[in-house]
Design an enzyme around this catalytic site. Structure first.
Site, PDB file in Angstrom:
ATOM      1  N   GLU A 376       2.258  27.010 -13.198  1.00 15.78           N
ATOM      2  CA  GLU A 376       1.644  27.890 -12.192  1.00 15.78           C
ATOM      3  C   GLU A 376       2.332  27.677 -10.836  1.00 15.78           C
ATOM      4  OE1 GLU A 376      -2.643  27.805 -10.755  1.00 15.78           O
ATOM      5  OE2 GLU A 376      -2.766  29.558 -12.037  1.00 15.78           O
ATOM      6  N   HIS A 407       3.349  14.412 -36.068  1.00 14.23           N
ATOM      7  CA  HIS A 407       3.007  15.032 -37.353  1.00 14.23           C
ATOM      8  C   HIS A 407       2.847  16.539 -37.203  1.00 14.23           C
ATOM      9  CE1 HIS A 407       2.452  11.061 -39.086  1.00 14.23           C
ATOM     10  NE2 HIS A 407       1.905  10.742 -37.914  1.00 14.23           N
ATOM     11  N   LYS A 531      -5.944  39.930 -13.855  1.00 18.62           N
ATOM     12  CA  LYS A 531      -7.385  39.962 -13.514  1.00 18.62           C
ATOM     13  C   LYS A 531      -7.808  41.402 -13.199  1.00 18.62           C
ATOM     14  CE  LYS A 531      -7.334  35.417 -11.286  1.00 18.62           C
ATOM     15  NZ  LYS A 531      -7.450  34.710 -10.026  1.00 18.62           N
TER      16      LYS A 531
HETATM   17  O1  F6P Z   1      -6.274  32.415 -11.811  1.00 20.83           O
HETATM   18  C1  F6P Z   1      -5.594  31.270 -11.426  1.00 20.83           C
HETATM   19  C2  F6P Z   1      -6.428  30.442 -10.509  1.00 20.83           C
HETATM   20  O2  F6P Z   1      -6.500  31.019  -9.274  1.00 20.83           O
HETATM   21  C3  F6P Z   1      -5.907  29.000 -10.411  1.00 20.83           C
HETATM   22  O3  F6P Z   1      -4.897  28.875  -9.484  1.00 20.83           O
HETATM   23  C4  F6P Z   1      -7.151  28.269 -10.060  1.00 20.83           C
HETATM   24  O4  F6P Z   1      -7.036  26.891 -10.260  1.00 20.83           O
HETATM   25  C5  F6P Z   1      -8.135  28.931 -11.001  1.00 20.83           C
HETATM   26  O5  F6P Z   1      -7.750  30.285 -11.010  1.00 20.83           O
HETATM   27  C6  F6P Z   1      -9.577  28.819 -10.598  1.00 20.83           C
HETATM   28  O6  F6P Z   1      -9.793  29.356  -9.326  1.00 20.83           O
HETATM   29  P1  F6P Z   1     -11.120  29.058  -8.519  1.00 20.83           P
HETATM   30  O7  F6P Z   1     -11.184  27.606  -8.285  1.00 20.83           O
HETATM   31  O8  F6P Z   1     -11.000  29.847  -7.260  1.00 20.83           O
HETATM   32  O9  F6P Z   1     -12.273  29.523  -9.373  1.00 20.83           O
END
Ligand code: F6P
Length: 567
Positions: A376, A407, A531
């Site tokens: 990431e 394994h 998203k």
């Molecule tokens: O979608 C990725 C992300 O933004 C990550 O970088 C982050 O750790 C995770 O989602 C959770 O985000 P949040 O802590 O804002 O719920």
């Protein structure tokens, strides 16, 4: 800003390395060892309870010299200073990346844009400590007055993986003589983990920690909403609870939410909107990236499992690595050397697969944690200035416990067609605390067995067939070509401090690589589109959008779902 303004492929050392790689690409690791009996000494460094063995990388003294020149030309020393002093190194979001400030000692100071942030960091730790003490003393009561027994962390990504990995790694460090509180994790949006907990736990004694930096992540909020409805449904009509009195007073929803939820976020407004009581909110800052956040209040589950004293040892171990990263010359700097080994493999030896292989069951989630940290952070293809890169960046990284992977996928490491670099990770000492002598002896023998396998695997990957003192040819299907590079990281023991140092080692390695690749490791724009499209897709599945505008495959999948729901 201290970063180089040129992309790495235009730097003189990059060109030198390209030529140098042409010669070294054809040299087998076994010959590098044959030529240099002092390789272990040349390529091994120790700091903060860690030993980093880079002798099984496919490089020599000249390679390292050229890579160190590249680090200087790319501005690594200035970038380290910029990171640690709170400059706005996260350029696309125009803010610092100050996870290192979360582990500064209380008597330190760090002035960031006119404000000393160390006091605020330690205030937030003190607030977390108060909540931990209440839970450990059995003083935190659920809405019906019973002490909390189960704490479920609802979070995903950085709000899950760090605490999950560390609580598992340090489970030997549970404090004694506290009220027993078990910590659990639910991350997946499909609700599978949560459903299991809801079927087993008593709502009266279950507390949820809603962990989300943004407090907008649908995965976490959907789990939180299900948990809230479960609590309200079960506790407002608590006649069906095990020992409910027929005269028990009705319990308000407000009391239930107050007593059964803690929020951890950078957005107090959103926590309040959701209903988290203000004194049950733990804060952190926008300048802490999600995948770098376990060091502060997102670490609440860690502190609940190991106690605040051990949590502070974890911070101290990471801080020791931060100080080393800032002060050590590049040639002796563990994160810099680890980062440079990665650059050499990816950009000059064309090795773009990287496996993480811990030989200690307590590090079960370490590979999953690093997958997020590395991919990431550095899975990027535009420079800090927004230009497309024309060189490779982050390799594909995956892993699991080494003994189990032996394994499963080691076959590919030994005889497949892909070059892969491996990180072997293991503690040197274990099981001293086991009281019963026979069990201790057996477990120590098992630990040695694991180490023997760890050392054997990196040796076979390096030497191939030559690891065997055997004469005569082997049939092709039994041949091992070797020449697969690896790194070994040894911990003196797995303690809160050495684990802190190990995690910080990898965090800084990621930063060093990002500086050289001229990319920003602190944003993650690549996860946003998925998203957004998921929200549109959900609307169409719910009959609120136009399915006709979708592609044939997506239409087919949605129609299959509708058909299954009708059946
Ligand atoms: O979608 C990725 C992300 O933004 C990550 O970088 C982050 O750790 C995770 O989602 C959770 O985000 P949040 O802590 O804002 O719920």
């Amino acid at each position: 800003m201290a970063f180089a303004t040129a992309t790495p492929d235009t730097l003189p050392a990059w060109q030198t390395l390209q030529q140098h790689a042409q010669a070294l690409k054809h040299v087998h690791l076994k010959n590098l060892f044959g030529d240099d009996p002092g390789r272990w000494q040349h390529f091994t460094r120790q700091v903060a309870g860690l030993t980093l063995d880079l002798s099984k990388q496919r490089w020599d003294d000249d390679t390292l010299e050229h890579l160190l020149a590249l680090a200087h030309e790319a501005g690594v020393p200035g970038a380290i200073e910029a990171l640690l002093s709170g400059k706005r190194v996260n350029v696309s979001e125009n803010r610092p990346a100050l996870h290192t400030a979360l582990r500064l000692p209380a008597d330190a100071s760090l002035d960031v844009e006119g404000e000393d942030i160390v006091e605020a960091v330690h205030d937030s730790l003190a607030q977390m400590e108060r909540l931990v003490q209440r839970l450990h003393a059995g003083q935190w009561r659920g809405a019906t007055g019973k002490p909390i027994r189960h704490v479920v962390n609802l979070g995903v990504g950085g709000s899950d993986l760090g605490p999950l990995m560390v609580t598992h790694a340090l489970s030997d460090y549970r404090p004694r003589d506290i009220h027993p509180v078990e910590v659990h994790f639910a991350s997946t949006m499909d609700g599978s983990q949560l459903a299991d907990y809801l079927s087993r736990f008593n709502p009266e004694t279950t507390l949820f920690v809603l962990s989300s930096k943004s407090f907008t992540t649908i995965d976490t909020l959907s789990n939180a909403n299900t948990a809230r409805d479960w609590l309200i449904g079960r506790l407002t009509q608590h006649a069906d609870l095990p020992d409910a009195s027929p005269h028990a007073k009705p319990i308000s929803e407000a009391l239930i939410v107050r007593q059964h939820f803690i929020g951890v976020s950078a957005s107090p407004e959103k926590m309040s909107e959701w209903g988290i009581a203000s004194d049950h909110q733990l804060m952190f800052w926008e300048w802490v990236g999600g995948r770098y956040s376990l060091w502060g209040t997102i670490g609440l589950p860690i502190a609940l499992v190991v106690g605040m004293a051990h949590f502070r040892e974890l911070l101290a171990g990471a801080h020791a690595m931060d100080s080393h990263f800032r002060d050590a010359p590049l040639a002796d700097n563990l994160p810099v050397l680890l980062g440079l080994a990665g650059i050499w493999n990816v950009n000059f030896l064309d090795i773009r697969a990287h496996s993480i292989l811990p030989y200690d069951g307590r590090l079960e989630y370490f590979a999953a944690y690093l997958e997020q940290l590395e991919m990431e952070s550095n899975g990027k293809s535009v420079t800090r200035q927004g230009q497309a890169v024309n060189y490779s960046t982050c390799p594909v990284l995956w892993g699991q416990l080494g003994p189990n992977a032996q394994h499963a996928f080691y076959q590919l490491l030994h005889q497949g067609t892909q070059p892969v670099v491996c990180d072997f990770i293991a503690p040197l000492k274990r099981y001293d605390e086991v009281e019963e002598p026979d069990t201790r002896r057996h477990l120590k023998a098992q630990h040695r067995l694991a180490l023997a396998n760890c050392f054997a695997q990196s040796r076979v990957l390096m030497l191939g067939d030559d690891a065997l003192d055997e004469d005569g040819p082997r049939p092709e299907h039994k041949r091992y070509r070797g020449n697969q590079p690896s790194t070994t990281v040894l911990l003196d023991q797995l303690t809160p401090a050495t684990l802190g140092a190990l995690i910080a080692l990898y965090e800084h390695k990621v930063f060093v690589q990002a500086v050289i690749w001229d990319i920003n490791p602190f944003d993650q724009w690549g996860v946003e589109l998925g998203k957004q499209i998921a929200t549109d897709t959900q609307a169409i599945i719910d009959g609120e959008g136009d399915i006709a505008r979708m592609d044939a495959s997506s239409r087919g999948l949605i129609e299959a779902l509708w058909a299954a729901e009708q059946a």
